[in-house]
Each structure stands twice: as structure tokens, then as C-alpha cells.
Design a protein around this motif. Structure first.
Motif, PDB file in Angstrom:
ATOM      1  N   HIS A   4       0.884  -1.080  -0.002  1.00  9.77           N
ATOM      2  CA  HIS A   4      -0.015  -0.002  -0.094  1.00  9.77           C
ATOM      3  C   HIS A   4       1.041   1.124  -0.052  1.00  9.77           C
ATOM      4  O   HIS A   4       2.081   1.139   0.470  1.00  9.77           O
ATOM      5  CB  HIS A   4      -0.971  -0.088   1.222  1.00  9.77           C
ATOM      6  CG  HIS A   4      -2.108  -0.781   1.376  1.00  9.77           C
ATOM      7  ND1 HIS A   4      -1.842  -2.167   1.589  1.00  9.77           N
ATOM      8  CD2 HIS A   4      -3.138  -0.910   0.560  1.00  9.77           C
ATOM      9  CE1 HIS A   4      -3.081  -2.695   1.427  1.00  9.77           C
ATOM     10  NE2 HIS A   4      -3.976  -2.089   0.639  1.00  9.77           N
ATOM     11  N   ILE A   5       0.224   2.339  -0.388  1.00  2.00           N
ATOM     12  CA  ILE A   5       1.090   3.446  -0.446  1.00  2.00           C
ATOM     13  C   ILE A   5       1.104   4.123   0.870  1.00  2.00           C
ATOM     14  O   ILE A   5       2.434   4.396   1.172  1.00  2.00           O
ATOM     15  CB  ILE A   5       0.115   4.669  -1.136  1.00  2.00           C
ATOM     16  CG1 ILE A   5      -0.007   4.286  -2.655  1.00  2.00           C
ATOM     17  CG2 ILE A   5       0.820   6.121  -1.174  1.00  2.00           C
ATOM     18  CD1 ILE A   5      -1.070   4.923  -3.498  1.00  2.00           C
ATOM     19  N   VAL A   6       0.395   3.617   1.733  1.00  2.00           N
ATOM     20  CA  VAL A   6       0.730   3.940   3.237  1.00  2.00           C
ATOM     21  C   VAL A   6       0.900   2.665   3.918  1.00  2.00           C
ATOM     22  O   VAL A   6       0.332   1.817   4.045  1.00  2.00           O
ATOM     23  CB  VAL A   6      -0.965   4.488   3.827  1.00  2.00           C
ATOM     24  CG1 VAL A   6      -0.689   4.693   5.472  1.00  2.00           C
ATOM     25  CG2 VAL A   6      -1.546   5.483   3.107  1.00  2.00           C
ATOM     26  N   ARG A  74      -8.920   2.525   7.690  1.00  2.00           N
ATOM     27  CA  ARG A  74      -8.632   2.268   6.543  1.00  2.00           C
ATOM     28  C   ARG A  74      -9.906   2.382   5.451  1.00  2.00           C
ATOM     29  O   ARG A  74      -9.479   2.409   4.321  1.00  2.00           O
ATOM     30  CB  ARG A  74      -7.818   1.195   6.321  1.00  2.00           C
ATOM     31  CG  ARG A  74      -6.746   1.223   7.434  1.00  2.00           C
ATOM     32  CD  ARG A  74      -5.475   1.874   7.189  1.00  2.00           C
ATOM     33  NE  ARG A  74      -4.569   1.798   8.136  1.00  2.00           N
ATOM     34  CZ  ARG A  74      -3.553   2.610   8.411  1.00  2.00           C
ATOM     35  NH1 ARG A  74      -3.608   3.846   7.730  1.00  2.00           N
ATOM     36  NH2 ARG A  74      -2.667   2.579   9.260  1.00  2.00           N
ATOM     37  N   GLN A  75     -11.081   2.057   5.942  1.00  2.00           N
ATOM     38  CA  GLN A  75     -12.387   1.902   5.136  1.00  2.00           C
ATOM     39  C   GLN A  75     -11.874   1.052   3.938  1.00  2.00           C
ATOM     40  O   GLN A  75     -11.951   1.424   2.716  1.00  2.00           O
ATOM     41  CB  GLN A  75     -12.731   3.131   4.628  1.00  2.00           C
ATOM     42  CG  GLN A  75     -13.110   3.840   5.968  1.00  2.00           C
ATOM     43  CD  GLN A  75     -13.763   5.433   5.728  1.00  2.00           C
ATOM     44  OE1 GLN A  75     -13.547   5.966   4.615  1.00  2.00           O
ATOM     45  NE2 GLN A  75     -14.785   5.697   6.394  1.00  2.00           N
ATOM     46  N   PRO A  76     -11.363  -0.159   4.088  1.00  2.00           N
ATOM     47  CA  PRO A  76     -10.699  -0.892   3.169  1.00  2.00           C
ATOM     48  C   PRO A  76     -11.756  -1.291   1.962  1.00  2.00           C
ATOM     49  O   PRO A  76     -12.936  -1.294   2.330  1.00  2.00           O
ATOM     50  CB  PRO A  76     -10.263  -2.406   3.778  1.00  2.00           C
ATOM     51  CG  PRO A  76     -10.868  -2.334   5.277  1.00  2.00           C
ATOM     52  CD  PRO A  76     -11.613  -0.935   5.280  1.00  2.00           C
ATOM     53  N   LEU A  77     -11.307  -1.812   1.006  1.00  2.00           N
ATOM     54  CA  LEU A  77     -12.231  -2.076  -0.331  1.00  2.00           C
ATOM     55  C   LEU A  77     -11.429  -3.394  -0.913  1.00  2.00           C
ATOM     56  O   LEU A  77     -10.282  -3.934  -0.499  1.00  2.00           O
ATOM     57  CB  LEU A  77     -12.279  -1.119  -1.259  1.00  2.00           C
ATOM     58  CG  LEU A  77     -13.132   0.174  -0.894  1.00  2.00           C
ATOM     59  CD1 LEU A  77     -12.732   1.235  -1.915  1.00  2.00           C
ATOM     60  CD2 LEU A  77     -14.463  -0.174  -1.103  1.00  2.00           C
ATOM     61  N   ALA A  78     -12.276  -4.018  -1.656  1.00  2.00           N
ATOM     62  CA  ALA A  78     -11.701  -5.367  -2.521  1.00  2.00           C
ATOM     63  C   ALA A  78     -11.088  -6.312  -1.670  1.00  2.00           C
ATOM     64  O   ALA A  78     -11.404  -6.555  -0.461  1.00  2.00           O
ATOM     65  CB  ALA A  78     -11.001  -4.935  -3.677  1.00  2.00           C
ATOM     66  N   ASP A  79      -9.823  -6.691  -1.968  1.00  2.00           N
ATOM     67  CA  ASP A  79      -9.085  -7.737  -1.179  1.00  2.00           C
ATOM     68  C   ASP A  79      -8.752  -7.436   0.326  1.00  2.00           C
ATOM     69  O   ASP A  79      -8.799  -8.516   1.242  1.00  2.00           O
ATOM     70  CB  ASP A  79      -8.100  -8.263  -2.205  1.00  2.00           C
ATOM     71  CG  ASP A  79      -6.981  -7.199  -2.306  1.00  2.00           C
ATOM     72  OD1 ASP A  79      -7.523  -6.069  -2.249  1.00  2.00           O
ATOM     73  OD2 ASP A  79      -5.825  -7.730  -2.582  1.00  2.00           O
ATOM     74  N   ASP A  80      -8.502  -6.134   0.312  1.00  2.00           N
ATOM     75  CA  ASP A  80      -8.281  -5.840   1.740  1.00  2.00           C
ATOM     76  C   ASP A  80      -9.533  -6.082   2.687  1.00  2.00           C
ATOM     77  O   ASP A  80      -9.252  -6.398   3.787  1.00  2.00           O
ATOM     78  CB  ASP A  80      -7.945  -4.315   1.824  1.00  2.00           C
ATOM     79  CG  ASP A  80      -6.702  -3.814   0.912  1.00  2.00           C
ATOM     80  OD1 ASP A  80      -5.779  -4.833   0.827  1.00  2.00           O
ATOM     81  OD2 ASP A  80      -6.503  -2.861   0.347  1.00  2.00           O
ATOM     82  N   ARG A  82     -11.865  -8.241   2.214  1.00  2.00           N
ATOM     83  CA  ARG A  82     -12.216  -9.474   2.404  1.00  2.00           C
ATOM     84  C   ARG A  82     -11.411 -10.062   3.372  1.00  2.00           C
ATOM     85  O   ARG A  82     -11.765 -10.841   4.331  1.00  2.00           O
ATOM     86  CB  ARG A  82     -12.025 -10.244   1.119  1.00  2.00           C
ATOM     87  CG  ARG A  82     -13.014  -9.661   0.017  1.00  2.00           C
ATOM     88  CD  ARG A  82     -13.253 -10.851  -0.850  1.00  2.00           C
ATOM     89  NE  ARG A  82     -11.883 -11.215  -1.774  1.00  2.00           N
ATOM     90  CZ  ARG A  82     -11.598 -10.323  -2.863  1.00  2.00           C
ATOM     91  NH1 ARG A  82     -12.416  -9.395  -3.304  1.00  2.00           N
ATOM     92  NH2 ARG A  82     -10.473 -10.724  -3.347  1.00  2.00           N
ATOM     93  N   GLU A 213     -10.223 -15.554  -3.660  1.00  2.00           N
ATOM     94  CA  GLU A 213     -11.165 -15.431  -5.112  1.00  2.00           C
ATOM     95  C   GLU A 213     -12.193 -14.403  -4.902  1.00  2.00           C
ATOM     96  O   GLU A 213     -12.477 -13.979  -6.028  1.00  2.00           O
ATOM     97  CB  GLU A 213     -11.526 -16.931  -5.316  1.00  2.00           C
ATOM     98  CG  GLU A 213     -10.466 -17.807  -5.596  1.00  2.00           C
ATOM     99  CD  GLU A 213     -10.885 -19.118  -6.129  1.00  2.00           C
ATOM    100  OE1 GLU A 213     -11.852 -19.742  -5.504  1.00  2.00           O
ATOM    101  OE2 GLU A 213     -10.374 -19.586  -7.102  1.00  2.00           O
ATOM    102  N   GLY A 214     -12.608 -14.131  -3.718  1.00  2.00           N
ATOM    103  CA  GLY A 214     -13.940 -13.057  -3.754  1.00  2.00           C
ATOM    104  C   GLY A 214     -15.066 -13.808  -3.953  1.00  2.00           C
ATOM    105  O   GLY A 214     -15.961 -13.372  -4.363  1.00  2.00           O
TER     106      GLY A 214
END
Ligand SMILES: Nc1ncnc2c1ncn2[C@@H]1O[C@H](COP(=O)(O)OP(=O)(O)O)[C@@H](O)[C@H]1O
Ligand SMILES: [Mg+2]
Lengths: 217, 261
Positions: A4-6, A74-80, A82, A213-214
């Protein structure tokens, strides 16, 4: 794994993973001790088992708190996203496995004297298969491995068959020797606890697949 | 570019076909092709400079006002080419309204800000009718209750969030079919943002909305479909739910999760 950038975000995710793996180690130990009790009846380790159970509970709490905090920050999205949801679910599944392991130990404690004609070790072998599969499920999590996670589900089918064999075997024992029915009943319950742990290992494996895999299988 | 997710079938309002945009020699957009559904919110996301605003401006020919800008390809609205020679860009912009990042009310009264569009387009035949349009627009923009006793005060006396809703009222006043929003909340605080998002949910019942946003969470909250742009290309387009949970492309995934690709 892309970073991650952060950087501290990577640290948070990595830390949650470490917490799960540490909790997993506690569970492997606990399940192992409970299964050894079936064979060895060394009730001296009961206090250790109860202490480990407490550690397991606080490990789950810690993972839940840390994960919730990470969701907020972080309000994560997608693979993060999950990964974090899956961590919370796996931690709670592990906690339940811990309950079943403790139940096994308690039942051994209640069963007291082993009948002299109790010669089978089918439940112990069932236990060995279960602990192997728990370990495989945790490795699948550690390595994000779809292959291992599929193996866990396949192994669980074998565990279910082993359980049925144990069950029938103990029914026969009960019919042949009605003086020891209460002992055999405890053994039947133990077999059931092991079968449940097996199912929970399969649930962990499914979470791993979802994380990678989501797809919800 | 791959279309992901099962988009529920609905009427196509805008169709972008092989749209490329040049600023002098520099290509800012590269063969953009995708459809925007009617009465849905479509969000455009992607890193700064990837061409989101440029694309948005293609949809109401705002790029015509930039001398060095050349648009190739076709944009169809209700199946009609908006770049066809018989199309009047001024009338087009009444059908396709726009709201910008920085609220930009005219230095006039709140009432006149909203009345301006309908007046120049001759949409009202009487004073009463004009007043009616202004009040309805303010109501639809969720601003009426807050300003009903101060309609003659200047638009710039409002708070940032109110000014943005005034600009939305101004856009609505000319009865557009489509509303384009370019980062409409980036200058607003969280409460004002929540109010505008709530308004978008309400507006989408009657208008087709295309919104550029830098907030992934905002895109996830307000839009049904999402298009991800990267360096002038449309990388992925699909249902918002799908793009933010299981994107098909690594570039999309890296962008929305804040990773270094
Ligand atoms: N008026 C303009 N004149 C020249 N180049 C422009 C102009 N507007 C945008 N560009 C260029 O086009 C590219 C896309 O810009 P823009 O559409 O504003 O991206 P975004 O809205 O995604 O940040 C950028 O490289 C930008 O420098
Ligand atoms: Mg822009």
C-alpha cells in the motif's frame, strides 16, 4: 504482494494475520492436548487446558478489536476488505473450535475409569485426522492457498466417514456391555465434538477461498 | 476493457463510442466506449489527470469551448449523435446540466441564480410560472426550507454545502435529463457531503447522473455503475458493487485499495 502507499496500512493487515496465526497455534496445541487425553488420561493437564481456553478467548477479542479498528481507520475495499472480514470470521471459528476441545477434555474428566474391555482407538485416530486437517486449514490461511483449502474440504469428507464408523462401533459396544454405557456415551459425545471441529476446519478453508477469490462457495 | 458484473438491464441514456480527445497534440482520452444507463448514477474514478473531467465535458460539449481541444468518435444521447452539425450546443447544455467541484453561484440573489437558466431558455411564460420553477427546483435540491425566507439574499452568502445545492437547483431549473457532477463534494464538509449524497439518491429517480469523485466510499455509496479510468483509457466498467468488491483488473484493484502498482 503489492504494497500500500500508506505503509502503516500494510503493517495493520500483516499484524492481523500474525494475530490469527498465533491464535491458530494456541488451537493446535489445545486440540492436540485434548486428543492426547483420550489416550493418556493424564488429568493433571486439565488446569493448563482451562488456562489455554482463556488465552483463546482473549485472542479472539483482540483480533476483533484490532480488525474493527482497522476497518474504521482504513475503510478498506476489495481484497483488503475481504481479508479483514475473513480474519474476524476465522477468529470466531477458532474460538468455537476451542470450546469443542475443552468439551472433550471435560468429558474425559467425567468419564473417569476406562472399562478394561475398551480396546479400540478409533476415536483417537479420528482425533488425529481432525488435528491434521486443522493444521492444513491454518496453513491454507497462512499461504492464501486455494489448493490446500480444497484439500481441507476433501479431507473433511473422510473425517465424516471415520466419525460414522466410530459411532456404529460404539453403539455395538454399548449393546454388548451395558454396565459401561455411561463411559461409551461420553466417548460418543467426544466423537461428535471431533466431527464438529472437522466441520469448523472446513469453514476456515472456505473463508480462505473467499478471501483469495472473492467468491462465496 | 472488460465489462464486469451483471448489470441489470435498463435503458441506455448515453452511449460513448470510440471517443478520443486531444489537447493540441496530446491525447487525453483513448477510444472510450461504454454505455450509461438512464436514471442511474454512474461514477467515474481514477487517478488525477486520467481524463475523468475531459470525458465528462464530452457529454455536454463543454470541450467545444476549449480551442485546442478536439473530440473524435461519437457520443449518443437517446441514440442521437450530439456532435452532429444540427445540434445546438446551448440547447444541449440545457438537457445535460453540470455541477462543478467549487460551488460557483452567480453574484446575484438566490432567486435569480435559479431563475437565470429558465429565463434565458424561455421556459416560463409568466412571472408566476418562473417563480414556480424556482421554488420547485429549490425543493428538489433540498434547499427550499433553508432559504425560503431569504430568497433575495445573494447566493454567495450561503454556506459551501448550501451553495453547492443552489448550483444543483440551478442545474435542475432548466429541466435537464442528465446531470454531470465533477467532484461536487470535494469542497464540502462531511455533513454537507452527506446531504448532497442523500440528494443524489433522490435525484436519480428523475435524472441520469454521472459523477466524478475521488472518494471510493462515495462512489460505492451513491452509484450503481462505476467506470475506472487510467491514463486516458477506460480500464474497467461494471456494477459498482462488483468493482469495489471483486475488480477484474489489477490496475483497478491497486487503485481502489491504494496500492503501488
Ligand atoms: N484545458 C486543457 N488544456 C490542455 N490540457 C488539458 C486541459 N484540460 C485537461 N488537460 C489534460 O488532459 C489530461 C486529463 O485531464 P482531466 O480530464 O482534467 O483529468 P482528471 O479530471 O481525471 O483529473 C491531463 O493530462 C490534463 O493535463
Ligand atoms: Mg478532474
Amino acid at each position: 504482494m503489492d504494497k500500500h502507499i500508506v505503509t502503516s496500512y500494510d503493517n495493520d493487515l500483516e499484524y492481523i494475520k500474525i494475530l490469527i496465526i498465533e491464535m491458530g497455534v494456541l488451537l493446535e496445541k489445545q486440540t492436540f492436548e485434548a486428543i492426547e487425553l483420550i489416550k493418556l488420561h493424564n488429568l493433571k493437564i486439565m488446569p493448563t487446558i482451562r488456562e489455554t481456553e482463556k488465552k483463546i478467548n482473549s485472542a479472539e477479542k483482540r483480533i476483533r478489536e484490532y480488525s474493527t479498528n482497522t476497518l474504521t481507520k482504513r475503510q478498506p475495499l476489495a481484497d483488503d476488505l475481504r481479508k479483514i472480514i475473513v480474519s474476524i470470521k476465522i477468529a470466531s471459528t477458532l474460538e468455537r473450535i476451542g470450546d469443542h476441545a475443552e468439551n472433550i477434555a471435560n468429558r474425559i474428566e467425567q468419564a473417569k475409569i476406562v472399562p478394561t474391555n475398551y480396546l479400540t482407538d478409533s476415536i483417537y485416530r479420528l482425533g488425529q485426522s481432525v488435528i491434521k486437517n486443522l493444521s492444513q486449514a491454518l496453513t491454507a490461511y497462512d499461504q492464501n492457498s486455494i489448493t490446500l483449502s480444497k484439500n481441507v474440504s476433501l479431507e473433511d469428507k473422510k473425517i465424516d466417514l471415520l466419525y460414522e464408523t466410530c459411532f456404529r462401533e460404539h453403539l455395538v459396544l454399548m449393546m454388548e456391555d451395558n454396565k459401561n454405557i455411561s463411559y461409551f456415551t461420553q466417548m460418543l459425545f467426544i466423537a461428535k465434538e471431533l466431527e464438529r471441529i472437522g466441520d469448523l476446519c472446513k469453514n476456515i478453508a472456505k473463508e480462505v477461498s473467499y478471501s483469495v477469490e472473492g467468491k462465496i462457495s | 476493457m472488460k465489462k464486469s458484473g451483471n448489470l441489470m438491464s435498463s435503458k441506455i441514456k448515453i452511449s460513448s463510442k470510440d471517443v478520443s480527445v486531444f489537447y493540441s497534440q496530446n491525447k487525453a482520452l483513448n477510444n472510450i466506449t461504454f454505455d450509461i444507463d438512464e436514471k442511474k448514477v454512474t461514477s467515474l474514478i481514477g487517478p488525477s489527470g486520467c481524463g475523468k473531467s475531459t470525458f465528462l465535458r464530452c457529454l455536454n460539449r463543454m470541450n467545444d469551448t476549449i480551442d485546442i481541444c478536439k473530440v473524435k468518435g461519437k457520443v449518443l444521447i437517446d441514440n442521437e449523435d450530439i456532435y452532429a452539425p444540427n445540434v445546438d450546443p446551448v440547447l444541449l447544455r440545457a438537457r445535460v446540466g453540470m455541477v462543478f467541484q467549487k460551488p460557483n453561484p452567480f453574484p446575484k440573489s438566490i432567486f435569480d441564480n435559479v431563475a437565470y437558466g429558465p429565463s434565458i431558455h424561455g421556459l416560463a411564460s409568466s412571472k408566476d410560472e418562473l417563480e414556480n420553477i424556482v421554488l420547485t427546483s429549490l425543493q428538489r435540491a433540498g434547499l427550499y426550507k433553508e432559504v425560503k425566507n431569504r430568497l433575495s439574499e445573494t447566493g454567495t452568502s450561503l454556506s459551501g454545502g448550501q451553495q453547492q445545492r443552489l448550483c444543483i437547483a440551478r442545474a435542475i431549473a432548466v429541466s435537464p435529463e442528465i446531470i454531470l457532477m465533477d467532484e461536487p463534494c470535494s469542497a464540502l464538509d462531511p455533513i454537507a457531503t452527506a446531504i448532497v449524497e442523500e440528494l443524489i439518491d433522490e435525484l436519480v429517480k428523475n435524472y441520469t447522473i454521472v459523477i466524478v469523485t475521488h472518494s471510493m466510499q462515495q462512489a460505492a455509496r451513491v452509484s450503481q455503475n462505476t467506470a475506472f479510468f487510467h491514463m486516458g483509457n477506460l480500464i474497467e466498467f461494471g456494477s459498482t458493487q462488483k468493482i469495489f468488491s471483486t475488480p477484474q483488473f489489477k490496475q483497478t484493484q491497486d487503485y481502489i485499495t491504494g496500492k503501488i502498482g
